[in-house]
Design a protein around this motif. Sequence first.
Motif, mmCIF file in Angstrom:
data_model
loop_
_atom_site.group_PDB
_atom_site.id
_atom_site.type_symbol
_atom_site.label_atom_id
_atom_site.label_comp_id
_atom_site.label_asym_id
_atom_site.label_seq_id
_atom_site.Cartn_x
_atom_site.Cartn_y
_atom_site.Cartn_z
ATOM 1 N N CYS A 1 9.948 -57.506 127.708
ATOM 2 C CA CYS A 1 10.163 -57.320 126.267
ATOM 3 C C CYS A 1 11.056 -58.422 125.672
ATOM 4 O O CYS A 1 10.682 -59.082 124.688
ATOM 5 N N ARG B 1 4.236 -52.404 131.510
ATOM 6 C CA ARG B 1 5.010 -51.341 130.839
ATOM 7 C C ARG B 1 5.252 -50.161 131.762
ATOM 8 O O ARG B 1 5.927 -49.204 131.395
ATOM 9 N N PRO C 1 8.369 -50.213 126.601
ATOM 10 C CA PRO C 1 8.040 -51.600 126.235
ATOM 11 C C PRO C 1 7.790 -52.390 127.527
ATOM 12 O O PRO C 1 8.097 -51.908 128.609
ATOM 13 N N CYS D 1 8.003 -50.171 120.675
ATOM 14 C CA CYS D 1 7.004 -51.187 120.290
ATOM 15 C C CYS D 1 6.426 -50.877 118.910
ATOM 16 O O CYS D 1 6.196 -51.785 118.110
#
Length: 384
Positions: free
Chosen positions: A347, A333, A343, A316
């Motif tokens: 994502c 996450r 992520p 990220c």
Amino acid sequence: MIIREIVLKVTSTCNLSCKYCYVFNQGDTSFLHEPKVMNEDVIISVLQKVNNYCELHKLNNFFIVFHGGEPLIVGHEFYEKFISLSNKIIKSVKIHYTLQTNGTLLSEKWCNFFNEFNITVGVSMDGNKLSSVNRVFKNNNMEAYDKILEGYNTAKQFIQYLPILSVINTSANVSEHYQFFKKLKVPHMDCLFPDSTYEKFDKNAKHLGRWLVNLFDLWYFDKDENKPIIRIFYIIIRLLLGNEAGCELLGTAHNGVINIKSNGNIESVDSLKICGDGFARTKYNILRDELDSIKESDVFYKYYNSHQDDVLCEKCKKCIIKEICGGGLLAHRFSKANGFNNPSVYCKDLFLLISHIQNTLIDDLPEELTDKIQIQKLLNDDYN
Ligand code: SF4
Ligand code: SF4
């Protein structure tokens, strides 16, 4: 760290048992040990601590969200008492009240009450019958769709501004979903991602990004001036235009929201419950601790800073849309192996949606504006 909003769990029960509910059906058992209704001692403590906090931090505005379970279960008397105590205890700060209901108990009497006490009401409704299959009554597992719709239609007659929170169900037809809410004349709606961790990820939600892109196109190119504001799109557009810091899902904003349970426990937000039993808990209680005490809690620190480099994973941190996406919701996450050092499980969906909106704006807005805000077209290859 500044807290601007508390979500008050006025009850630990609900008349529904939604399949995805993080309070009752995702493994957290806290509700089993909490009083059904918040008592007067807890209410007084909450108000005193909010007053102390606002004086200390010189805040002029503070937000209290009545939540549950189902907050209408506690009856009118609870809120009459709450507001009368609030008027006595809170001195120099303006309190903004909101209540989030599942809609099944809404009535004319409730609506008059909300209008009288200036309480903004939001209804949780997932959409048409197909979108709403996860919302069922606790006692008999029957779908609650008809009752929710009836409640919304009743309330609409008395309350001018009645926003909707809906959890996305990607099995629903996007166009029917959009038309459903337009027909209801919903002024404002948000589309919540089904809560998930790496362990719980539901493959059915795989096409969430595509589903949202389709909904965005319907909404963005709809010339109807009375179309609803769809919060997630509105926030992404504002972030891209540099007019917005974001929210708990997106952007770079800090998340100054805490929960206070019916027993006075101070917790981080409910969505974290999907990470494990008691995950949102802290050791603090409003009966003995000030609001500031939660700053010492690790789980709150991570939530508050969830869009900052301190908490984001390496992927990220390097992502081309980090400032817009912010890594998504913290709970999404989580994996048992890495904690929050991942992520979002969504994502690819976030990338697809944000890049689609960015590219659409570039095509649609005057070049001087897109040059000024320095956004460029994103390609699939930009996904790292
Ligand atoms: S209405 Fe809300 S609190 Fe009640 S079961 Fe459904 S999601 Fe949970
Ligand atoms: S798109 Fe993925 S990698 Fe980029 S910030 Fe969002 S979650 Fe992180």
